[in-house]
Design a protein around this motif. Structure first.
Motif, PDB file in Angstrom:
ATOM      1  N   SER A 105       0.834  -1.203   0.000  1.00  0.00           N
ATOM      2  CA  SER A 105       0.000   0.000   0.000  1.00  0.00           C
ATOM      3  C   SER A 105       0.866   1.250   0.000  1.00  0.00           C
ATOM      4  O   SER A 105       1.921   1.280   0.644  1.00  0.00           O
ATOM      5  CB  SER A 105      -0.873   0.013   1.260  1.00  0.00           C
ATOM      6  N   HIS A 150       0.277   3.564   1.731  1.00  0.00           N
ATOM      7  CA  HIS A 150       0.301   3.932   3.151  1.00  0.00           C
ATOM      8  C   HIS A 150       1.281   3.078   3.948  1.00  0.00           C
ATOM      9  O   HIS A 150       1.416   3.260   5.163  1.00  0.00           O
ATOM     10  CB  HIS A 150      -1.109   3.806   3.746  1.00  0.00           C
ATOM     11  N   VAL A 162      -6.643  -2.656  -3.749  1.00  0.00           N
ATOM     12  CA  VAL A 162      -7.024  -2.816  -5.156  1.00  0.00           C
ATOM     13  C   VAL A 162      -6.734  -1.486  -5.834  1.00  0.00           C
ATOM     14  O   VAL A 162      -7.132  -0.438  -5.345  1.00  0.00           O
ATOM     15  CB  VAL A 162      -8.531  -3.112  -5.298  1.00  0.00           C
ATOM     16  N   ASN A 175      -7.348   0.123  -9.547  1.00  0.00           N
ATOM     17  CA  ASN A 175      -7.906  -0.047 -10.892  1.00  0.00           C
ATOM     18  C   ASN A 175      -8.190  -1.501 -11.232  1.00  0.00           C
ATOM     19  O   ASN A 175      -7.687  -2.036 -12.225  1.00  0.00           O
ATOM     20  CB  ASN A 175      -7.001   0.648 -11.914  1.00  0.00           C
ATOM     21  N   PHE A 176      -8.943  -2.110 -10.347  1.00  0.00           N
ATOM     22  CA  PHE A 176      -9.465  -3.480 -10.488  1.00  0.00           C
ATOM     23  C   PHE A 176      -8.422  -4.584 -10.284  1.00  0.00           C
ATOM     24  O   PHE A 176      -8.739  -5.763 -10.400  1.00  0.00           O
ATOM     25  CB  PHE A 176     -10.123  -3.723 -11.855  1.00  0.00           C
ATOM     26  N   SER A 206      -7.586  -4.572   0.464  1.00  0.00           N
ATOM     27  CA  SER A 206      -8.366  -3.400   0.846  1.00  0.00           C
ATOM     28  C   SER A 206      -8.886  -2.719  -0.421  1.00  0.00           C
ATOM     29  O   SER A 206      -8.128  -2.484  -1.365  1.00  0.00           O
ATOM     30  CB  SER A 206      -7.437  -2.450   1.613  1.00  0.00           C
ATOM     31  N   SER A 207     -10.190  -2.412  -0.431  1.00  0.00           N
ATOM     32  CA  SER A 207     -10.747  -1.759  -1.630  1.00  0.00           C
ATOM     33  C   SER A 207     -11.715  -0.662  -1.234  1.00  0.00           C
ATOM     34  O   SER A 207     -12.329  -0.702  -0.162  1.00  0.00           O
ATOM     35  CB  SER A 207     -11.449  -2.790  -2.524  1.00  0.00           C
ATOM     36  N   GLY A 208     -11.863   0.304  -2.136  1.00  0.00           N
ATOM     37  CA  GLY A 208     -12.798   1.388  -1.905  1.00  0.00           C
ATOM     38  C   GLY A 208     -14.225   0.947  -2.143  1.00  0.00           C
ATOM     39  O   GLY A 208     -15.149   1.324  -1.421  1.00  0.00           O
ATOM     40  N   ASN A 209     -14.393   0.117  -3.136  1.00  0.00           N
ATOM     41  CA  ASN A 209     -15.722  -0.380  -3.478  1.00  0.00           C
ATOM     42  C   ASN A 209     -16.085  -1.577  -2.583  1.00  0.00           C
ATOM     43  O   ASN A 209     -15.218  -2.156  -1.919  1.00  0.00           O
ATOM     44  CB  ASN A 209     -15.734  -0.819  -4.947  1.00  0.00           C
ATOM     45  N   GLU A 257     -17.904  -4.421  -9.411  1.00  0.00           N
ATOM     46  CA  GLU A 257     -16.890  -4.166 -10.429  1.00  0.00           C
ATOM     47  C   GLU A 257     -16.080  -5.439 -10.643  1.00  0.00           C
ATOM     48  O   GLU A 257     -16.080  -6.326  -9.783  1.00  0.00           O
ATOM     49  CB  GLU A 257     -15.976  -2.996 -10.027  1.00  0.00           C
ATOM     50  N   MET A 293     -13.839   0.695   1.908  1.00  0.00           N
ATOM     51  CA  MET A 293     -12.922   1.380   2.825  1.00  0.00           C
ATOM     52  C   MET A 293     -12.884   2.892   2.628  1.00  0.00           C
ATOM     53  O   MET A 293     -12.169   3.596   3.343  1.00  0.00           O
ATOM     54  CB  MET A 293     -11.508   0.796   2.670  1.00  0.00           C
TER      55      MET A 293
END
Ligand code: FMN
Length: 197
Positions: A10, A12, A89, A91-92, A134-137, A143, A171
């Motif tokens: 990450s 981060h 993740v 871009n997929f 970890s993903s935003g979606n 997706e 997330m």
């Protein structure tokens, strides 16, 4: 004694939720473990050099300093019996930092070979592996997921089959969503690690 390798991909680094969760669980559930932590997300691996690319694609070219970093990363991987990869993740699929690690570690005649049927065969020992994603979606149905099948295939290519994915979804939806995702991942990982390594 368990030798664990804890990798962050990450941006981060060690502050990523996935990494913090994995580290805390290792402390709690595998107290005597010897843990090596690496941050390949915030402190990215260098891009592949021309010498490295040539070494991999030229018959008999796999010696010398061109493969030194690759060798270091493979030795580091070989030394662990528990591998934990923490990745977002992007871009997929996998972030560039993880793809760089893969390109250094998946090396012909060292971590895999090709048999007479042109199939790639792993040369590393299988080991228990957790991939914290970890993903935003949200995790499913919203997706395409190119990360899971790709990582499953590439790890199997070097001989690592015992892979379990743990997903932390939504997330970017605020503290409540993050806490829920971390709690669910905590439960899944505790159950898996608690059941024995
Ligand atoms: C460049 C970039 C691309 C992203 N692409 C996706 C994506 O395709 N799908 C998704 O669900 N989240 C995507 N995200 C959101 C991250 O996966 C999400 O914020 C994740 O929780 C970050 O984890 P980390 O803190 O461990 O890096 C993207 C974030 C960035 C910075």
């Amino acid at each position: 004694m368990t030798r664990a390798l804890l990798l962050s991909f990450s941006p981060h680094g060690k502050a990523a939720q996935t990494f913090k969760l994995a580290r805390a669980l290792l402390n709690d559930l595998v107290p005597g473990a010897q843990v090596s932590e690496r941050d390949y997300g915030a402190q990215a691996l260098p891009p592949l050099t021309r010498e490295y690319a040539n070494a991999l694609t030229t018959p008999g070219g796999l010696s010398g300093s061109a493969t030194a970093l690759s060798e270091e990363l493979i030795v580091e991987l070989e030394a662990c019996d528990l591998l934990i990869m923490c990745t977002p993740v992007h871009n997929f699929t996998v972030p560039a930092a993880l793809k760089a690690w893969i390109d250094h570690v998946v090396r012909i005649h060292r971590s895999f070979t090709v048999n007479e049927q042109f199939a790639k065969v792993g040369l590393l020992r299988d080991r228990r592996t957790f991939v914290l994603v970890s993903s935003g979606n949200a995790r499913k149905g919203h997706e395409p997921d190119f990360l899971t099948p790709y990582l499953t295939t590439i790890l199997a290519t070097v001989g690592i089959y015992s892979v379990e994915f743990v997903y932390l979804g939504a997330m970017v939806r605020g503290d409540e969503a993050v806490n829920r995702a971390v709690e669910q991942a905590h439960q899944q990982l505790s159950a898996a690690i608690g059941a024995g390594l």
